[in-house]
Design an enzyme around this catalytic site. Structure first.
Site, PDB file in Angstrom:
ATOM      1  N   CYS A  95     101.284  88.039  32.260  1.00  0.00           N
ATOM      2  CA  CYS A  95     100.092  87.361  32.515  1.00  0.00           C
ATOM      3  C   CYS A  95     100.252  85.767  32.472  1.00  0.00           C
ATOM      4  O   CYS A  95     100.745  85.330  31.495  1.00  0.00           O
ATOM      5  CB  CYS A  95      98.994  87.656  31.358  1.00  0.00           C
ATOM      6  SG  CYS A  95      97.498  86.783  31.176  1.00  0.00           S
ATOM      7  N   CYS A  98      97.807  83.705  30.147  1.00  0.00           N
ATOM      8  CA  CYS A  98      98.039  83.871  28.756  1.00  0.00           C
ATOM      9  C   CYS A  98      99.427  83.022  28.284  1.00  0.00           C
ATOM     10  O   CYS A  98      99.415  82.542  27.031  1.00  0.00           O
ATOM     11  CB  CYS A  98      98.695  85.343  28.541  1.00  0.00           C
ATOM     12  SG  CYS A  98      97.411  86.800  28.962  1.00  0.00           S
TER      13      CYS A  98
END
Length: 172
Positions: A95, A98
């Site tokens: 991600c 993230c």
């Protein structure tokens, strides 16, 4: 970048090193190939750094601001039973957002100097925890105090918003 460093190491192989290689191969030319590989002459590796590093680097004691959750038991012990408020960062290694949020969140937690803890949960490794806490997108940050969820958000926030979120969680 690594390619350039490798080429630079090969390119800057000194003349002394090359002479050393020539003499070791000339001395062992009459010996079989397998014996020549076991030459007593020290081998020169163009991949090894030319300078030696110090044996130990200065160590600064630093308290970790976050920890990775290992399993459900670890989560219960370190998050649910924690006396401090805990921010839980549900993330994934693939991600992109993230990877941006994680360091920002750690910085906001570090500013609080031990008044809040941060747990990192990889949703690929701990799917059961993600399902249990209703995580449907990453990054998701859940704030817990005394084992109860007190707040949460999904997505990226800027530094000021993160600071105010952390302050609100610890009750300032």
């Amino acid at each position: 970048m690594a390619h350039r460093l490798l080429v630079r190491r090969i390119w800057t192989l000194s003349a002394k090193d090359i002479r050393c290689l020539r003499t070791s191969t000339a001395a062992t030319a009459s010996i079989s190939f397998s014996n020549s590989l076991q030459s007593t002459t020290p081998r020169v590796s163009f991949l090894s750094p030319s300078r030696t590093l110090p044996r130990s680097l200065p160590h600064t004691s630093r308290r970790e601001v976050s920890f990775n959750v290992q399993d459900h038991e670890d989560f219960t012990e370190r998050v649910i039973n924690s006396e401090l408020p805990v921010l839980i960062d549900f993330h994934a290694h693939w991600c992109g957002p993230c990877k941006i949020l994680g360091p920002r969140l750690e910085k906001a937690v570090a500013k609080q100097k031990g008044r809040v803890a941060m747990a990192k949960v990889d949703i690929d490794d701990h799917t059961d925890l993600a399902i249990e806490y209703g995580v449907s997108a990453v990054p998701t940050v859940i704030a817990m105090r005394g084992g109860d969820v007190v707040d949460h958000f999904v997505g990226i926030k800027d530094d000021d918003e993160l600071d105010s979120f952390v302050s609100k969680v610890i009750g300032q």
